[in-house]
Design a protein around this motif. Structure first.
Motif, PDB file in Angstrom:
ATOM      1  N   ARG A  13       0.812  -1.215   0.000  1.00 42.48           N
ATOM      2  CA  ARG A  13       0.000   0.000   0.000  1.00 42.48           C
ATOM      3  C   ARG A  13       0.844   1.263   0.000  1.00 42.48           C
ATOM      4  O   ARG A  13       0.307   2.372  -0.033  1.00 42.48           O
ATOM      5  CB  ARG A  13      -0.921   0.000   1.229  1.00 42.48           C
ATOM      6  CG  ARG A  13      -2.016  -1.078   1.178  1.00 42.48           C
ATOM      7  CD  ARG A  13      -2.825  -1.106   2.458  1.00 42.48           C
ATOM      8  NE  ARG A  13      -2.007  -1.522   3.597  1.00 42.48           N
ATOM      9  CZ  ARG A  13      -2.455  -1.610   4.851  1.00 42.48           C
ATOM     10  NH1 ARG A  13      -3.721  -1.271   5.118  1.00 42.48           N
ATOM     11  NH2 ARG A  13      -1.672  -2.006   5.816  1.00 42.48           N
ATOM     12  N   ALA A  22       2.788   4.363  -1.118  1.00 42.32           N
ATOM     13  CA  ALA A  22       2.629   5.208  -2.302  1.00 42.32           C
ATOM     14  C   ALA A  22       3.960   5.534  -2.952  1.00 42.32           C
ATOM     15  O   ALA A  22       4.016   5.810  -4.157  1.00 42.32           O
ATOM     16  CB  ALA A  22       1.900   6.499  -1.925  1.00 42.32           C
ATOM     17  N   PHE A  23       5.047   5.483  -2.172  1.00 47.74           N
ATOM     18  CA  PHE A  23       6.349   5.884  -2.684  1.00 47.74           C
ATOM     19  C   PHE A  23       7.357   4.740  -2.517  1.00 47.74           C
ATOM     20  O   PHE A  23       7.308   3.993  -1.532  1.00 47.74           O
ATOM     21  CB  PHE A  23       6.859   7.124  -1.952  1.00 47.74           C
ATOM     22  CG  PHE A  23       5.941   8.306  -2.077  1.00 47.74           C
ATOM     23  CD1 PHE A  23       5.863   9.022  -3.270  1.00 47.74           C
ATOM     24  CD2 PHE A  23       5.150   8.686  -1.009  1.00 47.74           C
ATOM     25  CE1 PHE A  23       5.009  10.107  -3.381  1.00 47.74           C
ATOM     26  CE2 PHE A  23       4.295   9.767  -1.114  1.00 47.74           C
ATOM     27  CZ  PHE A  23       4.215  10.476  -2.315  1.00 47.74           C
ATOM     28  N   SER A  69       9.290   4.513   0.743  1.00 51.24           N
ATOM     29  CA  SER A  69       8.643   3.883   1.904  1.00 51.24           C
ATOM     30  C   SER A  69       8.975   2.398   1.963  1.00 51.24           C
ATOM     31  O   SER A  69       9.261   1.853   3.043  1.00 51.24           O
ATOM     32  CB  SER A  69       7.130   4.090   1.827  1.00 51.24           C
ATOM     33  OG  SER A  69       6.804   5.463   1.825  1.00 51.24           O
TER      34      SER A  69
END
Length: 398
Positions: free
Chosen positions: A60, A62-63, A66
């Motif tokens: 999950r 987004a980047f 992460s």
């Protein structure tokens, strides 16, 4: 296009890996899922650097940063003990070993000229499968026996857990230490260790026989010394075999706690499989030397990720060979690839065709039903030379 296909295969690979990791001692269930994604990224990218795993991770986040931080936190998590996590996985794989002697290799490898990887591996059909690994901050491959014994004690604990008692350990001359030999003898293990030419041999009653370097052999000649003692400590009784290859000016000498013969060189020669394993890890299949980690504990966790990947691939190759499907993925008429590479090709083949894989996790004792094809004439490996390079007649000294 290749990257896009591999990215689409990642969830299936992750789902195939995850069940084999869930029996370990996890402090947080999220950590097992992270490890499954790390192994997935490593197998698909064939790199040990977390940034190369990112295209294959489905989460999950987004980047990409992460996901990379997630892996870095895992590798730096002091609560994750590799021995507690990998131990249950490798022992599960060894449950079907049977009554055959388990051959181990002990060796070390220097990483980044700053760290030393201490490794005990199971020698399995030409491939060294990691059993216990330890990374210490030490710039030399030569380590004290005090550093080795905890690694060997952990090894013994794992093997005792699965009921494997017949064990033979192989080691190079850097591990020629009488305290180590005494420990192996106490465990009931046998050993084949290459010894230094400076050692002195004595009779059981303490009379000096010779210094090993004083024994000059002709090409393809061997000499066996049985029931002798080593060094000024009079350690023994042990058995020693000396030999010289046809074109090698260097003499080979191996000590054992079992009677030696020409065959002892072939048994010791199996040790070279662990050097092939280090090559796979450092610059071959997994590119460990491209990793940017420079912390001993983090490197040890990364080595554990490589160990899991290696075990899965070798186990898959075993399954492929036993099903009779080796030639589906190996283009050679006789086996021309290692079990590690067969496993990787089998995984890729199954992914591309929607087939199941990693169905079992096991290493089974017994002879290889499809040994590798011999090398071309005039290009023997070190192992082949040790097995075949000796004259059939030899001297015997008791």
């Amino acid at each position: 296009m290749k990257t896009e296909n591999a990215t689409g295969d990642a969830p299936r690979l992750y789902q195939a890996i995850l069940p084999h990791l869930q029996g370990a001692l996890w402090n947080d269930v999220r950590n097992v899922h992270t490890l499954a994604w790390m192994v997935t990224g490593m197998l698909l990218s064939r790199r040990s650097t977390p940034s190369f795993w990112l295209p294959y991770v489905h989460s999950r986040a987004a980047f990409a940063q992460s996901s990379e931080r997630r892996f870095q936190r895992w590798l730096c998590n002091k609560h994750l003990q590799p021995s507690l996590l990998y131990g249950p996985i490798i022992t599960r794989a060894l449950r079907e070993w049977g009554q055959d002697t388990l051959v181990l290799a002990l060796d070390t490898s220097v990483l980044f000229e700053k760290f030393c990887l201490i490794r005990v591996s199971v020698l399995f059909r030409g491939r060294a499968v990691p059993l216990v690994s330890r990374v210490i901050e030490h710039s030399s491959a030569q380590v004290d026996t005090d550093e080795l014994l905890p690694v060997l004690a952990e090894t013994k604990g794992l093997l005792d857990f699965v009921g494997i008692r017949q064990v033979r350990l192989l080691a190079d001359r850097g591990f020629c230490d009488t305290d180590l030999m005494a420990w192996l003898q106490h465990c009931g293990w046998t050993y084949r260790i290459r010894i230094k030419s400076t050692l002195i041999l004595s009779t059981p009653d303490g009379q000096r026989l010779c210094k090993i370097s004083d024994v000059k052999l002709q090409p393809r000649e061997t000499v066996c010394f049985h029931h002798v003692r080593l060094t000024g400590r009079q350690f023994g009784p042990v058995h020693v075999v000396l030999g010289r290859l046809m074109d090698d000016p260097e003499q080979w000498q191996v000590v054992s706690n079992e009677p030696t013969s020409v065959d002892t060189f072939g048994e010791y020669g199996e040790r070279f499989q662990i050097e092939e394993g280090f090559l796979d890890e450092k610059s071959g299949l997994f590119e460990l030397e491209a990793s940017k980690l420079r912390d001993a504990n983090s490197l040890e966790r990364l080595v554990m990720v490589i160990s899991v990947a290696t075990l899965l691939l070798v186990s898959e190759a075993l399954d492929v060979v036993e099903r009779g499907d080796r030639r589906v993925v190996d283009p050679h008429w006789q086996r021309g690839l290692s079990y590690l590479k067969i496993g990787h090709k089998a995984m890729s083949y199954a992914l591309s065709r929607g087939q199941s894989f990693f169905r079992t996790l096991r290493l089974r004792g017994g002879p290889d039903p499809e040994p590798p094809k011999p090398r071309k004439r005039g290009q023997p490996s070190s192992l082949e030379a040790l097995k075949t390079g000796w004259h059939v007649s030899f001297h015997f000294i008791s």
